[in-house]
Design an enzyme around this catalytic site. Structure first.
Site, PDB file in Angstrom:
ATOM      1  N   GLU A  52      53.987  77.512  43.969  1.00  0.00           N
ATOM      2  CA  GLU A  52      54.252  78.953  43.834  1.00  0.00           C
ATOM      3  C   GLU A  52      54.578  79.354  42.397  1.00  0.00           C
ATOM      4  O   GLU A  52      54.309  80.487  41.983  1.00  0.00           O
ATOM      5  CB  GLU A  52      55.382  79.393  44.767  1.00  0.00           C
ATOM      6  CG  GLU A  52      55.010  79.426  46.248  1.00  0.00           C
ATOM      7  CD  GLU A  52      55.176  78.070  46.931  1.00  0.00           C
ATOM      8  OE1 GLU A  52      55.496  77.065  46.244  1.00  0.00           O
ATOM      9  OE2 GLU A  52      54.985  78.010  48.170  1.00  0.00           O
ATOM     10  N   PHE A 114      65.837  78.669  59.712  1.00  0.00           N
ATOM     11  CA  PHE A 114      64.914  77.760  59.039  1.00  0.00           C
ATOM     12  C   PHE A 114      64.169  78.515  57.924  1.00  0.00           C
ATOM     13  O   PHE A 114      63.631  79.589  58.145  1.00  0.00           O
ATOM     14  CB  PHE A 114      63.901  77.189  60.042  1.00  0.00           C
ATOM     15  CG  PHE A 114      62.890  76.289  59.373  1.00  0.00           C
ATOM     16  CD1 PHE A 114      63.286  75.113  58.747  1.00  0.00           C
ATOM     17  CD2 PHE A 114      61.547  76.638  59.348  1.00  0.00           C
ATOM     18  CE1 PHE A 114      62.356  74.296  58.109  1.00  0.00           C
ATOM     19  CE2 PHE A 114      60.613  75.823  58.710  1.00  0.00           C
ATOM     20  CZ  PHE A 114      61.016  74.645  58.090  1.00  0.00           C
ATOM     21  N   GLN A 115      64.169  77.935  56.748  1.00  0.00           N
ATOM     22  CA  GLN A 115      63.526  78.511  55.563  1.00  0.00           C
ATOM     23  C   GLN A 115      64.037  79.902  55.227  1.00  0.00           C
ATOM     24  O   GLN A 115      63.283  80.765  54.787  1.00  0.00           O
ATOM     25  CB  GLN A 115      61.994  78.505  55.719  1.00  0.00           C
ATOM     26  CG  GLN A 115      61.443  77.086  55.730  1.00  0.00           C
ATOM     27  CD  GLN A 115      59.948  77.000  55.532  1.00  0.00           C
ATOM     28  OE1 GLN A 115      59.220  77.885  55.973  1.00  0.00           O
ATOM     29  NE2 GLN A 115      59.507  75.943  54.885  1.00  0.00           N
ATOM     30  N   LYS A 164      59.515  88.768  59.001  1.00  0.00           N
ATOM     31  CA  LYS A 164      58.349  88.402  59.807  1.00  0.00           C
ATOM     32  C   LYS A 164      58.120  89.403  60.938  1.00  0.00           C
ATOM     33  O   LYS A 164      56.971  89.772  61.228  1.00  0.00           O
ATOM     34  CB  LYS A 164      58.550  86.990  60.379  1.00  0.00           C
ATOM     35  CG  LYS A 164      57.297  86.466  61.062  1.00  0.00           C
ATOM     36  CD  LYS A 164      57.368  84.971  61.336  1.00  0.00           C
ATOM     37  CE  LYS A 164      56.045  84.474  61.898  1.00  0.00           C
ATOM     38  NZ  LYS A 164      56.033  83.028  62.129  1.00  0.00           N
ATOM     39  N   MET A 477      60.027  69.767  20.530  1.00  0.00           N
ATOM     40  CA  MET A 477      60.955  70.745  19.958  1.00  0.00           C
ATOM     41  C   MET A 477      62.394  70.254  20.073  1.00  0.00           C
ATOM     42  O   MET A 477      63.199  70.425  19.152  1.00  0.00           O
ATOM     43  CB  MET A 477      60.783  72.100  20.652  1.00  0.00           C
ATOM     44  CG  MET A 477      61.629  73.198  20.043  1.00  0.00           C
ATOM     45  SD  MET A 477      61.301  73.411  18.286  1.00  0.00           S
ATOM     46  CE  MET A 477      60.119  74.747  18.309  1.00  0.00           C
TER      47      MET A 477
END
Ligand SMILES: Cc1ncc(C[n+]2csc(CCOP(=O)(O)OP(=O)(O)O)c2C)c(N)n1
Ligand SMILES: [Mg+2]
Length: 578
Positions: A52, A114-115, A164, A477
């Site tokens: 993502e 969940f999630q 959802k 760097m």
């Protein structure tokens, strides 16, 4: 127009109506209802990325290449939290993106379902605005508002988190919709009194500087900047976010200011009696130690975001407005004022700095490749019509310094957040937004190992970007700071990628790309030309460079711009002190 459909269908329909043609994302449980109608859309192409974070940076690249809003999509929980970095990146660099995330069903919100992650809470400080939608009927209006907020005023990221059940519920889709944003009215027209005051200061100043930031290109104001510069004869400096907004080849251009800016640009600010800041924000990387920054300068500060004005440095003449409108009015006011400033002495001093402290670099006697040379050859062979998309680190600074930018918006990088891993996915988004243009990602071996999985996306989706991996085997760097400030104690910066772990050529091939390698200066031109000839697949070039190359000039963090060094222990002589 009124029609019965699900919230998910209404979402896709609304995206089509606001003109979205490309969405970068990955599906999952909570967003799954939206992926079903997306499958049927003939207007919206969904690009299945591998992470993502890649979707978010691709949306940023797409937005910057097209001037449109970039769109990314993810599921709830880990999908959404993987978008946090690109959202923060877009916030810092004012890039218009809309991130659409699925959320658990509204009845489960707050139950550690969940999630479940409170992504609107998490992104509150890093979004321009965010929405949590739990009612299907609100989806179309929210989409319109999100795109409006992302793209107007100071652009930025907007999150739309949709539960959802809202995606699954039936609703009546009506179009067009009316926005309900009573408190949101960005000021674009500058105040005429402030403009006249700025014109007066310009005529009376002796050592003025036009300090151009990312807002110049965002407002599509480069032509006006050129006109004002040539009308007045004032020198121009372009920040990391403004590279290309004023042609590098123009004699009035002094280069980039800041920590790795040119001596002429940094010196001009320190000696200036008038700084005209245009869509720039006096970032600490530009000002150095703030209480010693530009001690003699009056400040005209034009920005579309009133919160930027006088945030870091007091503005004597604050101007809230769109950069193009500000510049257009300022040009008219300077003409009306009729006086011309006398900058002859100023130019004499600046030209001396430009001549004496031109950018340069060290070549290595053992025949290993200097990374700056790679940039110079890329610039010469590829030219100023391509897009260059950098990662974060030394290679980013060399790309900013040694590639000649002539056109606005052709250098795309992660300026404010400094996000390693930006280059490959952002380059993918740039190429999808501008398929006819050559796109070179200039990446570090460290950065490349963070997001190179999007090469698979590029190969499968037919996005032939070119990637120059500047492989110095190190988190260069950070190593540079260890060299300078930590007595060469190289704690955890050696990636050993020059030992071919991983082998970037084989890695490229594994991803369906062409892999090339270049280790010697005499081979650079040929390898770049070869990469330029391949247009049916992404190309990765492993440029194996010397690990000791450093970025100069440098203003050490927390020190004054007056302490700039153009090489180790080499301070410029300021000859024309007043
Ligand atoms: C996500 C992230 N982690 C850590 C850093 C700190 N950091 C800045 S530059 C840099 C080194 C980058 O290494 P590389 O990609 O090889 O570029 P180089 O400097 O060697 O050109 C690191 C670790 C960062 N900017 N971003
Ligand atoms: Mg490196």
């Amino acid at each position: 127009m009124t029609e019965q459909m699900t919230g998910a269908q209404a979402l896709v329909r609304a995206l089509e109506h606001v003109g979205v043609d490309t969405v970068f994302g990955i599906p999952g449980g909570a967003i799954l209802p939206a992926y079903d109608p997306l499958y049927d859309s003939t207007k919206v192409r969904h690009v299945l990325v591998r992470h993502e974070q890649g979707a978010g940076h691709a949306a940023e690249g797409y937005a910057q290449a097209t001037g449109k809003v970039g769109v990314c999509m993810a599921t709830s929980g880990p999908g959404a939290t993987n978008l946090v970095t690109p959202i923060a990146d877009a916030y810092m660099d004012s890039v218009p993106i809309v991130a659409i995330t699925g959320q658990v069903a509204s009845a489960a919100i707050g139950t550690d379902a969940f999630q479940e992650a409170d992504i609107s809470g998490i992104t509150m400080p890093i979004t321009k605005h965010n929405f949590l939608v739990t009612n299907a009927a609100d989806i179309p209006r929210t989409i319109v508002e999100a795109f409006h907020i992302a793209s107007t005023g100071r652009p930025g990221p907007v999150l739309v988190d949709i539960s959802k059940d809202a995606l699954q519920a039936m609703t009546t889709f009506t179009w067009p919709v009316t926005m309900q944003l009573p408190g949101y009215r960005p000021v674009t027209r500058p105040h005429s009194k402030q403009i006249r005051e700025a014109a007066r200061l310009i005529a009376e100043s002796r050592r003025p500087v036009l300090y151009a930031g990312g807002g110049v290109h965002k407002a599509r104001a480069s032509a006006q900047l050129l006109e004002l510069a040539e009308l007045t004869g004032i020198p121009v400096i372009t920040t990391l976010m403004a590279r290309g907004s004023f042609p590098d080849s123009h004699p009035q251009h002094l280069g980039m200011p800041g920590m790795h800016g040119t001596v002429a640009a940094v010196g001009s600010l320190q000696r200036s009696d008038l700084i005209i800041a245009l869509g720039a924000r006096f970032d600490d990387r530009v000002t150095g130690r703030l209480d010693t920054f530009a001690p003699h300068a009056k400040i005209v500060h034009a920005d579309i975001d009133p919160a930027e004005i006088s945030k870091n440095r007091h503005a004597d003449v604050p101007i809230v407005g769109d950069c193009r409108e500000v510049l257009t009015d300022l040009i008219a006011a300077v003409k009306a004022d009729g006086r011309k400033g006398d900058y002859a002495d100023w130019w004499q001093a600046l030209n001396a700095l430009k001549g004496t402290y031109a950018l340069g670099y060290e070549e290595f006697e053992d025949g290993t490749l200097a990374p700056q040379y790679v940039m110079e050859r890329l610039s010469a062979i590829v030219g100023p019509d391509a897009f260059y998309v950098a990662g974060v680190g030394q290679h980013q600074m060399w790309a900013a310094q040694f590639i000649g930018y002539e056109r606005p918006g052709t250098f795309i990088n992660s300026g404010g957040l400094g996000t390693m891993g930006f280059a490959v996915p952002a380059a993918m988004g740039v190429k999808m937004g501008s398929p006819e243009t050559t796109v070179w990602a200039i990446d570090g071996d460290g950065c490349f190992q963070m997001t190179n999985q999007e090469l698979a996306t590029c190969a499968l989706e037919g996005v032939p970007i070119k990637v120059a991996v500047i492989n110095n085997g190190n988190l260069g760097m950070v190593r540079q700071w260890q060299t300078l400030f930590y007595e060469e104690r190289y704690s955890n910066t050696n990636l050993q990628s020059t030992r071919r772990i991983p082998d970037f050529v084989k890695l490229a091939e594994a991803y369906g790309c062409v892999g090339l390698r270049c280790e010697r200066p005499e081979d650079v031109d040929a390898v770049i030309r070869k990469a330029m000839e391949i247009n049916d697949a992404p190309v990765v070039v492993d440029f194996v460079v010397h690990e000791d190359a450093m970025v100069w000039p440098m203003v050490a963090a927390g020190t004054s711009n007056d302490e700039i060094k153009y090489a180790r222990d080499m301070a410029p002589k300021w000859e024309h002190e007043d």
